[in-house]
Design a protein around this motif. Sequence first.
Motif, PDB file in Angstrom:
ATOM      1  N   LEU A 149       0.824  -1.209   0.000  1.00 16.99           N
ATOM      2  CA  LEU A 149       0.000   0.000   0.000  1.00 16.99           C
ATOM      3  C   LEU A 149       0.858   1.260   0.000  1.00 16.99           C
ATOM      4  O   LEU A 149       0.495   2.276  -0.596  1.00 16.99           O
TER       5      LEU A 149
ATOM      6  N   ARG B 183      -4.347   5.182   2.305  1.00 21.30           N
ATOM      7  CA  ARG B 183      -4.643   3.805   2.681  1.00 21.30           C
ATOM      8  C   ARG B 183      -6.147   3.592   2.749  1.00 21.30           C
ATOM      9  O   ARG B 183      -6.909   4.546   2.941  1.00 21.30           O
TER      10      ARG B 183
ATOM     11  N   TYR C  65      -6.843   0.048  -4.447  1.00 26.96           N
ATOM     12  CA  TYR C  65      -5.969  -0.530  -3.411  1.00 26.96           C
ATOM     13  C   TYR C  65      -5.807  -2.032  -3.592  1.00 26.96           C
ATOM     14  O   TYR C  65      -4.734  -2.592  -3.323  1.00 26.96           O
TER      15      TYR C  65
END
Length: 679
Positions: free
Chosen positions: A41, A55, A117
């Motif tokens: 990440l 995030r 993500y």
Amino acid sequence: MAQKKSVEPNIVDLGNSMLKEAGLDYKLEQESLNNEIDKALNEYASKNGGSGGNRPDAKLLLDDINQDRYPVLIVYKGYKNRLEKLNKDGQVDNTNSKNEPNYKNINSYAVNGAVHYANAILHYTSYTNVIAIGMTGFKNDLGELEHKIAVYYVSKSNYGIGQKVGDYPDLSFLNSRNFDQFIKKVKELNLTPEEIEELRAQREKEINTSLVRLNNDIYQNEKGLAENDRVYLVAATIIATLGVPGKVSPLEKSDLHSLTEINNRDGDILMRKIEAFLNEKKLPQSKRDLIIRTLKNTLMTDNINRPVNGESQLKRVFSKIVDDLGIYYKIGLTTDFTGKLFNEMYSWLGFTQDKLNDVVLTPSYVAKLLVKLARVDRNSYVWDFATGSAGLLVAAMNEMLDDAQNNISSPEELSIKSAQIKAEQLLGLEVLSNIYMLAVLNMIMMGDGSSNILNGDSLAFDGKYGYGKEGQDFPATAFVLNPPYSAEGNGMIFVQKALSMMKTGYAAVIVQNSAGSGKAADINKKILQHSSLLASIKMPLDLFIGKSSVQTNIYVFRVGEAHHKDEVVKFIDFSNDGYTRTNRKKASNNLKDTDNAIGRYQEVADLVRFGKSKLNFLMEEKYYEGTIDPNNGADWNQSAPIDTVPKLDDFKKTVADYLAWEVANLLKHSGQEDDSLGK
């Protein structure tokens, strides 16, 4: 009218309370889940297009009944219509018209951010299946909080684009009682062959964009790297970062420390990882030695290993390659990846008289057509005498594996057959050693089908296996080829050689069409002594735009049966294949399907196999059945004869058109006279 205030804090609180109620061990934005995912990440581009750092709002790791582990990523938003932004095909719309990340959508919509993500996980970790969740909401006119939750499955199997699992009222499907049932639903998600092809094509467009960006960066900013060095650096990076599950861990950027001590320079570390990978892949020793020797010449030079401001050029380039290309080979694209890579790398070079200027790689959609025309299936033995980066063999391998999967129900039997296809049923020859290495790499990436990619002269080839079955004849039943057109007879000498070594089967070759109108007449006559010409297909003039401007034809043969003078040959004018091509260096996509290209390519394969009844997109005058003289060799490029004798229907139409014009004229003049009388 002012936009309503975001209720994101309320949604965050609601979503997290659902996770608590489900008894789940979740981590918030700034908390650590595990080192591998945290690093991924951090490495990935942020939602705003920066250098990482943003995030998911919540994340967790869940195991199903089989102990398979699934990262779960959740993004919260606080507006009514910010759950998901989809494109016209119903896919998460995370790329713009230039095939670059659409950070506006990624940043603004909950699902789009979660899928973004999830791709970080696919890109930088060993996880191959991720659950992406978007949750948003608003307060209605009564001041009550309403919410929506959408769940997507992001995986290698859907190329990271993502498939919607469903809309859910809460997050209880994640708890231990319900998760196995949820995963069962996930595993039942199916993509049609058409959907798979669309997803693959979308990712391939992104690959092209990434390759242009990467090569431009290296070309402009990394001084002292020769053209071959750039290609070898990409090859070395891919090998080192692939890894072998349970055997060789993928090399990470943090493993390179830019030290100067002997045996611990970045080049040393990279070479050790490459050697470990090749050993585990059980490559033949001679092939292994060639790859190692070739890569060492680039990786072990002093300049590339010398740290400047604490970082070596090797580490810097390695990092750029991983960042730009990593996801595409991690998600297992069944495409001629290194072929695209090769074409892009060399498109920046100013070759003129260089031998490499004769290397023109076959577009993947043409490769698929050649494979279909050669009637490749799971039992075929396919060879290519000018294999380049192995694009034609990759296309053949994919066709064979798909056919095996569609016809073999036993998992054990399918596994055995798949291994046999890769190791024993493909053979390629490439004389140029640097291109040969790319072919080996390409086949390794596509599934280890590298055992019989040989570095040698096709015209001196004895027809035998190079590895695994040394001394035994390769029982070829299908031949595919895009030869160097500078070879004798525009490359038809390779066709004569290969077909003379086959007992039966089919062949499909794409060559400069002057080979069929006189340039290769003597060779063609020899070919027809043992093989029949089934079809001659005129391809678009701009097929190889930017690489070559020659007119090409595909010739299709039945092998092992001499051509009879009364044999019907199908002549197809495929000048309009449905694609529009441009050659603009800054264009995001130089190939566009503007007229049913996929359907047209299938139609050509069907016309060659089944005849005129399969005409659909092509006009009748573009398809002609005729004959050739086996003793001529220069009459392979025919077109439908034009009938110049006028027909009665033509006469009737001409008279009708004239009378219609005459009547219209009379009415017009009559109307003008009436107007003047009225005045």
